[in-house]
Design a protein around this motif. Structure first.
Motif, PDB file in Angstrom:
ATOM      1  N   LEU A 244       0.831  -1.209   0.000  1.00  0.00           N
ATOM      2  CA  LEU A 244       0.000   0.000   0.000  1.00  0.00           C
ATOM      3  C   LEU A 244       0.861   1.253   0.000  1.00  0.00           C
ATOM      4  O   LEU A 244       0.541   2.243  -0.674  1.00  0.00           O
ATOM      5  N   TRP A 245       1.948   1.246   0.766  1.00  0.00           N
ATOM      6  CA  TRP A 245       2.839   2.398   0.770  1.00  0.00           C
ATOM      7  C   TRP A 245       3.472   2.605  -0.610  1.00  0.00           C
ATOM      8  O   TRP A 245       3.625   3.741  -1.070  1.00  0.00           O
ATOM      9  N   ARG A 246       3.817   1.515  -1.259  1.00  0.00           N
ATOM     10  CA  ARG A 246       4.414   1.666  -2.594  1.00  0.00           C
ATOM     11  C   ARG A 246       3.361   2.181  -3.592  1.00  0.00           C
ATOM     12  O   ARG A 246       3.690   2.996  -4.471  1.00  0.00           O
ATOM     13  N   SER A 247       2.126   1.729  -3.441  1.00  0.00           N
ATOM     14  CA  SER A 247       1.077   2.242  -4.324  1.00  0.00           C
ATOM     15  C   SER A 247       0.881   3.744  -4.113  1.00  0.00           C
ATOM     16  O   SER A 247       0.699   4.498  -5.085  1.00  0.00           O
ATOM     17  N   PHE A 248       0.918   4.179  -2.870  1.00  0.00           N
ATOM     18  CA  PHE A 248       0.790   5.604  -2.597  1.00  0.00           C
ATOM     19  C   PHE A 248       1.953   6.381  -3.218  1.00  0.00           C
ATOM     20  O   PHE A 248       1.752   7.442  -3.827  1.00  0.00           O
ATOM     21  N   ALA A 249       3.185   5.864  -3.062  1.00  0.00           N
ATOM     22  CA  ALA A 249       4.354   6.548  -3.625  1.00  0.00           C
ATOM     23  C   ALA A 249       4.266   6.645  -5.142  1.00  0.00           C
ATOM     24  O   ALA A 249       4.789   7.589  -5.750  1.00  0.00           O
ATOM     25  N   GLN A 250       3.583   5.689  -5.763  1.00  0.00           N
ATOM     26  CA  GLN A 250       3.474   5.683  -7.220  1.00  0.00           C
ATOM     27  C   GLN A 250       2.245   6.422  -7.732  1.00  0.00           C
ATOM     28  O   GLN A 250       1.919   6.355  -8.919  1.00  0.00           O
ATOM     29  N   GLY A 251       1.548   7.124  -6.825  1.00  0.00           N
ATOM     30  CA  GLY A 251       0.469   8.001  -7.259  1.00  0.00           C
ATOM     31  C   GLY A 251      -0.925   7.514  -6.981  1.00  0.00           C
ATOM     32  O   GLY A 251      -1.897   8.213  -7.312  1.00  0.00           O
ATOM     33  N   GLU A 252      -1.094   6.347  -6.394  1.00  0.00           N
ATOM     34  CA  GLU A 252      -2.427   5.832  -6.103  1.00  0.00           C
ATOM     35  C   GLU A 252      -3.070   6.649  -4.992  1.00  0.00           C
ATOM     36  O   GLU A 252      -2.433   7.018  -4.011  1.00  0.00           O
ATOM     37  N   ARG A 253      -4.374   6.943  -5.135  1.00  0.00           N
ATOM     38  CA  ARG A 253      -5.096   7.704  -4.117  1.00  0.00           C
ATOM     39  C   ARG A 253      -6.494   7.093  -3.952  1.00  0.00           C
ATOM     40  O   ARG A 253      -6.943   6.297  -4.757  1.00  0.00           O
ATOM     41  N   GLY A 254      -7.183   7.499  -2.892  1.00  0.00           N
ATOM     42  CA  GLY A 254      -8.559   7.055  -2.698  1.00  0.00           C
ATOM     43  C   GLY A 254      -8.657   5.774  -1.891  1.00  0.00           C
ATOM     44  O   GLY A 254      -7.767   5.411  -1.124  1.00  0.00           O
ATOM     45  N   ARG A 255      -9.751   5.062  -2.106  1.00  0.00           N
ATOM     46  CA  ARG A 255     -10.050   3.872  -1.302  1.00  0.00           C
ATOM     47  C   ARG A 255      -9.051   2.740  -1.524  1.00  0.00           C
ATOM     48  O   ARG A 255      -8.928   1.847  -0.673  1.00  0.00           O
ATOM     49  N   ALA A 256      -8.366   2.755  -2.637  1.00  0.00           N
ATOM     50  CA  ALA A 256      -7.398   1.693  -2.910  1.00  0.00           C
ATOM     51  C   ALA A 256      -6.284   1.669  -1.870  1.00  0.00           C
ATOM     52  O   ALA A 256      -5.681   0.623  -1.623  1.00  0.00           O
ATOM     53  N   ILE A 257      -5.996   2.814  -1.263  1.00  0.00           N
ATOM     54  CA  ILE A 257      -4.940   2.878  -0.243  1.00  0.00           C
ATOM     55  C   ILE A 257      -5.527   3.293   1.105  1.00  0.00           C
ATOM     56  O   ILE A 257      -4.828   3.871   1.947  1.00  0.00           O
ATOM     57  N   SER A 258      -6.805   3.029   1.313  1.00  0.00           N
ATOM     58  CA  SER A 258      -7.456   3.442   2.563  1.00  0.00           C
ATOM     59  C   SER A 258      -6.818   2.790   3.788  1.00  0.00           C
ATOM     60  O   SER A 258      -6.929   3.299   4.895  1.00  0.00           O
ATOM     61  N   GLY A 259      -6.124   1.654   3.570  1.00  0.00           N
ATOM     62  CA  GLY A 259      -5.456   0.999   4.693  1.00  0.00           C
ATOM     63  C   GLY A 259      -4.342   1.823   5.293  1.00  0.00           C
ATOM     64  O   GLY A 259      -3.907   1.563   6.425  1.00  0.00           O
ATOM     65  N   LEU A 260      -3.841   2.845   4.577  1.00  0.00           N
ATOM     66  CA  LEU A 260      -2.793   3.706   5.140  1.00  0.00           C
ATOM     67  C   LEU A 260      -3.340   4.639   6.220  1.00  0.00           C
ATOM     68  O   LEU A 260      -2.589   5.113   7.062  1.00  0.00           O
ATOM     69  N   GLY A 261      -4.643   4.909   6.173  1.00  0.00           N
ATOM     70  CA  GLY A 261      -5.230   5.802   7.186  1.00  0.00           C
ATOM     71  C   GLY A 261      -5.535   5.033   8.463  1.00  0.00           C
ATOM     72  O   GLY A 261      -6.695   4.881   8.856  1.00  0.00           O
ATOM     73  N   GLY A 262      -4.510   4.537   9.110  1.00  0.00           N
ATOM     74  CA  GLY A 262      -4.694   3.640  10.247  1.00  0.00           C
ATOM     75  C   GLY A 262      -5.004   4.307  11.564  1.00  0.00           C
ATOM     76  O   GLY A 262      -5.112   3.640  12.590  1.00  0.00           O
ATOM     77  N   ILE A 263      -5.120   5.623  11.586  1.00  0.00           N
ATOM     78  CA  ILE A 263      -5.447   6.327  12.832  1.00  0.00           C
ATOM     79  C   ILE A 263      -6.944   6.194  13.078  1.00  0.00           C
ATOM     80  O   ILE A 263      -7.765   6.624  12.269  1.00  0.00           O
ATOM     81  N   ARG A 264      -7.316   5.609  14.222  1.00  0.00           N
ATOM     82  CA  ARG A 264      -8.727   5.385  14.541  1.00  0.00           C
ATOM     83  C   ARG A 264      -9.201   6.187  15.748  1.00  0.00           C
ATOM     84  O   ARG A 264     -10.360   6.075  16.132  1.00  0.00           O
ATOM     85  N   ASP A 265      -8.321   6.980  16.329  1.00  0.00           N
ATOM     86  CA  ASP A 265      -8.681   7.725  17.537  1.00  0.00           C
ATOM     87  C   ASP A 265      -9.669   8.838  17.170  1.00  0.00           C
ATOM     88  O   ASP A 265      -9.306   9.829  16.523  1.00  0.00           O
ATOM     89  N   ARG A 266     -10.927   8.666  17.577  1.00  0.00           N
ATOM     90  CA  ARG A 266     -11.966   9.615  17.176  1.00  0.00           C
ATOM     91  C   ARG A 266     -11.743  11.002  17.738  1.00  0.00           C
ATOM     92  O   ARG A 266     -12.010  12.004  17.080  1.00  0.00           O
ATOM     93  N   SER A 267     -11.263  11.061  18.955  1.00  0.00           N
ATOM     94  CA  SER A 267     -11.035  12.371  19.567  1.00  0.00           C
ATOM     95  C   SER A 267      -9.989  13.160  18.792  1.00  0.00           C
ATOM     96  O   SER A 267     -10.182  14.337  18.483  1.00  0.00           O
ATOM     97  N   SER A 268      -8.873  12.515  18.453  1.00  0.00           N
ATOM     98  CA  SER A 268      -7.814  13.202  17.703  1.00  0.00           C
ATOM     99  C   SER A 268      -8.296  13.609  16.320  1.00  0.00           C
ATOM    100  O   SER A 268      -7.996  14.720  15.849  1.00  0.00           O
ATOM    101  N   LEU A 269      -9.052  12.736  15.660  1.00  0.00           N
ATOM    102  CA  LEU A 269      -9.572  13.070  14.333  1.00  0.00           C
ATOM    103  C   LEU A 269     -10.542  14.250  14.399  1.00  0.00           C
ATOM    104  O   LEU A 269     -10.487  15.159  13.559  1.00  0.00           O
ATOM    105  N   ALA A 270     -11.413  14.252  15.418  1.00  0.00           N
ATOM    106  CA  ALA A 270     -12.389  15.335  15.534  1.00  0.00           C
ATOM    107  C   ALA A 270     -11.705  16.655  15.861  1.00  0.00           C
ATOM    108  O   ALA A 270     -12.040  17.703  15.286  1.00  0.00           O
TER     109      ALA A 270
END
Length: 332
Positions: A244-270
Motif C-alpha cells: 500500500l505504501w508503494r502504491s501511494f508513492a506511485q500516485g495511487e489515491r482514494g479507497r485503494a490505499i485506505s489501509g494507510l489511514g490507520g489512525i482510529r482515535d476519534r477524539s484526535s480526528l475530531a
C-alpha cells in the motif's frame, strides 16, 4: 432562568423566620392559657363550692393540666422548627460544597491544558535551540549504513542559491547522501535531550535541503497538534502492508490505499478536523506538510525495502501524515 443561589436560604434568614414563628406560637399559647384561667376563675366563682381535699386536687388539675398540655405543644413545635432551621442550614452548606467541588474539577483541567501547551512549546524551543547551537562532531557523523535514503536528490531551483566550489561543484555534493537509517531516525525526532543518535540523524537530515523541508513542515504540524493535546506517541495506528505504501508513492489515491489511514482515535480526528476548519494557519500548515511528505516519500520508496517502509510508517512524522491524510480525505 433564576440563579440557583437565589433559591438557597441562608442560616441567618432561617433563624430569623424561626424566631418569628416562635413568637407567634408563644403568643397563642399565652392567650389560650389566659383564657383558660379566666374560664376556670369564672367557673369557681359562679359554681357551688365543693369541700375536701379531693375537690382541691380536682380544681388544681382542672386549672394546670390544660395549661401544661398547651406548653408541651409549644415546646414540641419549637423543636420541630429548630430541626427545620438546621435542615435548611445543612442544605445551604451542601450546595456551597457542591459548587466548590465543581469549580475544583473544572479549574485543574484548564490548568492541565495550559501546562501541556507550555511543555510542548518549551520542548520545541529546546529542540530548535539545539539545532542552531550544537556543532559536536558526534552529532554530524553519518551512520554506518550508507544506503541513500532518496533515489534522486533534487536540483534546479533548490540548488540555485548554493555556493559553488571550483569547477562549479556545489558544496552540497561534497557531503555523503543521507542514509535510509538516518532518514527514518530523523523523522522520528529525538526522544529526549539525551538522545544523541536522534540529534545526530536530525542534524544530518537538516543538511539535506529536500529532507529539511519535510522535517520543518513535520515539526510545525506536530507543534500545532500538541497545542490541542494530540501527541503522536499516544496514537496506535493499524499497520499497513508495504504494497500500500508503494502504491501511494506511485500516485495511487482514494479507497485503494485506505489501509494507510490507520489512525482510529476519534477524539484526535475530531479535534484535528475542527482546527483545520476554523484555523487557516493550521490548515495551510497541514496541506503543506501533506504535499512535502508526498514528494519526499516518493523518492524514498524507490530505494527502501519493505522492512524500511514499515519502520518509517511507525515514526511520528508518518503518524502525523496518517492523521492529516484521513482528515483531508486522501484515503477516501
Amino acid at each position: 432562568m433564576p440563579d440557583p443561589q437565589d433559591r438557597l436560604v441562608t442560616p441567618q434568614a432561617a433563624a430569623e423566620a424561626a424566631s418569628k414563628r416562635f413568637t407567634r406560637s408563644e403568643a397563642v399559647a399565652a392567650a389560650l392559657s389566659l383564657a383558660w384561667l379566666v374560664a376556670v376563675a369564672a367557673y369557681i366563682t359562679f359554681s357551688p363550692g365543693e369541700g375536701g381535699a379531693l375537690g382541691l386536687v380536682m380544681t388544681l388539675l382542672m386549672v394546670f393540666l390544660p395549661i401544661a398540655l398547651i406548653w408541651i405543644a409549644v415546646t414540641t413545635l419549637r423543636s420541630v422548627q429548630d430541626l427545620r432551621a438546621e435542615a435548611t442550614r445543612l442544605q445551604s452548606a451542601v450546595e456551597a460544597m457542591r459548587s466548590a467541588y465543581v469549580q475544583t474539577q473544572v479549574q485543574p483541567s484548564v490548568e492541565k491544558k495550559l501546562e501541556e501547551i507550555e511543555r510542548a512549546t518549551k520542548s520545541t524551543e529546546t529542540v530548535l535551540a539545539t539545532f542552531s547551537s550544537r556543532r559536536d562532531v558526534s552529532l554530524t557523523q553519518p551512520s554506518a549504513d550508507r544506503k541513500a535514503a532518496l533515489a534522486s536528490p533534487r536540483r534546479g531551483a533548490d540548488a540555485g542559491d548554493q555556493p559553488a566550489l571550483a569547477l562549479g561543484t556545489p558544496a552540497e555534493d561534497l557531503r555523503p547522501p543521507l542514509s535510509v537509517a538516518d532518514f527514518i531516525r530523523a523523522l522520528q525526532f529525538p526522544e529526549s535531550p539525551e538522545d544523541k543518535d536522534g540529534f545526530r540523524a536530525l542534524r544530518l537530515a537538516l543538511e539535506d535541503r529536500t529532507v529539511a523541508k519535510l522535517i520543518r513542515s513535520a515539526q510545525d504540524v506536530l507543534t500545532l497538534l500538541s497545542q490541542e493535546g494530540i501527541f503522536m506517541d499516544d496514537l496506535k495506528p493499524d499497520r499497513a502492508r508495504p504494497e500500500l505504501w508503494r502504491s501511494f508513492a506511485q500516485g495511487e489515491r482514494g479507497r485503494a490505499i485506505s489501509g494507510l489511514g490507520g489512525i482510529r482515535d476519534r477524539s484526535s480526528l475530531a479535534l484535528t478536523a475542527g482546527r483545520m476548519r476554523e484555523d487557516p494557519v493550521f490548515r495551510d500548515a497541514a496541506h503543506h506538510f501533506l504535499r512535502t511528505f508526498d514528494k519526499t516519500f516518493s523518492d524514498f520508496e524507490k530505494n527502501a525495502s519493505d522492512a524500511e517502509l514499515i519502520e518509517l510508517a511507525d515514526t511520528r512524522t508518518a503518524r502525523a501524515f496518517m492523521l492529516f491524510g484521513r482528515v483531508a480525505g486522501v484515503f477516501d
